[in-house]
Design an enzyme around this catalytic site. Structure first.
Site, PDB file in Angstrom:
ATOM      1  N   GLU A  16      -3.816   8.640   4.571  1.00  0.00           N
ATOM      2  CA  GLU A  16      -3.118   8.441   3.302  1.00  0.00           C
ATOM      3  C   GLU A  16      -4.072   8.574   2.124  1.00  0.00           C
ATOM      4  O   GLU A  16      -3.704   9.120   1.067  1.00  0.00           O
ATOM      5  CB  GLU A  16      -2.426   7.081   3.303  1.00  0.00           C
ATOM      6  CG  GLU A  16      -1.249   7.021   4.272  1.00  0.00           C
ATOM      7  CD  GLU A  16      -0.663   5.636   4.404  1.00  0.00           C
ATOM      8  OE1 GLU A  16       0.526   5.482   4.106  1.00  0.00           O
ATOM      9  OE2 GLU A  16      -1.402   4.712   4.820  1.00  0.00           O
ATOM     10  N   GLU A  24       1.230   4.654  12.559  1.00  0.00           N
ATOM     11  CA  GLU A  24       1.854   3.356  12.291  1.00  0.00           C
ATOM     12  C   GLU A  24       3.104   3.120  13.124  1.00  0.00           C
ATOM     13  O   GLU A  24       3.366   1.986  13.552  1.00  0.00           O
ATOM     14  CB  GLU A  24       2.190   3.243  10.794  1.00  0.00           C
ATOM     15  CG  GLU A  24       0.997   3.004   9.885  1.00  0.00           C
ATOM     16  CD  GLU A  24       0.273   4.271   9.489  1.00  0.00           C
ATOM     17  OE1 GLU A  24      -0.620   4.203   8.632  1.00  0.00           O
ATOM     18  OE2 GLU A  24       0.595   5.356  10.052  1.00  0.00           O
TER      19      GLU A  24
END
Length: 265
Positions: free
Chosen positions: A119, A139
């Site tokens: 990210e 995730e």
């Protein structure tokens, strides 16, 4: 516990930001986020800095994202997990939701860029990766969500079906695939990584600093605007650029057959 989590150096108009926890693959804990926030504040405030290189220490990882051992301890202590963005968390606003940072950030990626590390990379402006780089948002396999922008940026930077495939499965992407999809600017052998990054920062430093900041602001702020509205929107850095001495310096230097001298004013 006295060691810093991030190394910060400045040289020749370039800031070098190195996440420095190689023993845990540069996992980001709350302390690292706090240190990074102070660094991003300084980067924005120091007009001598014209570009930033963000990387991870060691030879195994850029960053594997959130320090999950710390997260487990916080959960046991009753600290509620965050969701989207860094509001209310240490280091807010983090790079992933620091939307007003006007300096270009070059990600120097080697090894693993997973979860929050990926990210971070997605939030950078230019990405140079080594051939051994590996990207993923795992995730979904951990009962988490890519809340530092992954669920928002990946579908904007990849075709939707491709992005959803990676988001919903946590599958890994190699450097060649990332290059093919346009997620990175260049992929080079590890031995050539620093040379390639330096070529990009050299070009950024040679550019007019106010033009760079105005272009970054206008390009990113207009992404979701209809084209007609993009032309008429307000861009503060563009207002500064067009009223600056640098705005006339480039044409003058071209006419006088010399290199421009940028003042950033």
């Amino acid at each position: 516990m006295s060691e810093t989590r991030v190394r910060y150096e400045k040289k020749d108009h370039v800031a070098y930001v190195t996440m420095d926890r190689p023993d845990v693959l540069n996992a980001m804990d709350r302390r690292m986020h706090t240190e990074l926030a102070g660094i991003w504040d300084d980067v924005e405030a120091d007009d001598d800095i014209r570009a930033v290189v963000l990387t991870g220490a060691g030879d195994r990882a850029f960053s594997v994202g959130q320090d999950l051992k710390e997260r487990a301890r916080l959960t046991e202590a009753g600290v509620e997990a965050s969701t989207f963005g860094s509001g209310g968390q240490p280091g807010h606003p983090r790079l992933t939701d620091r939307f007003t940072l006007s300096k270009p950030v070059v990600a120097r990626v080697h090894g693993y860029a997973l979860g929050g590390g990926f990210e971070l990379m997605l939030a950078c402006d230019i990405v140079v990766a080594s051939e051994d780089a590996v990207f993923a948002l795992p995730e979904v396999r951990l009962g988490l969500i890519a809340g530092a922008g992954g669920v928002f940026r990946l579908p904007r930077q990849l075709p939707q079906k491709v992005a959803m495939g990676y988001l919903l499965t946590g599958r890994r992407m190699d450097a060649a695939t990332a290059l093919r999809h346009g997620l990175v600017n260049e992929v080079v052998p590890v031995a050539e990584l620093d040379r390639c990054v330096a070529e990009w920062t050299d070009d950024l430093v040679r550019a007019a600093p106010l033009s760079v900041r105005a272009i970054k602001e206008a390009a990113l702020r207009s992404l979701d605007l209809p084209l007609e509205e993009a032309f008429t929107a307000s861009y503060p850095w563009e207002e500064r650029r067009r009223r600056s001495a640098d705005a006339s310096e480039g044409a003058r230097a071209f006419a006088e057959k010399r290199d421009p001298i940028w003042t950033g004013r």
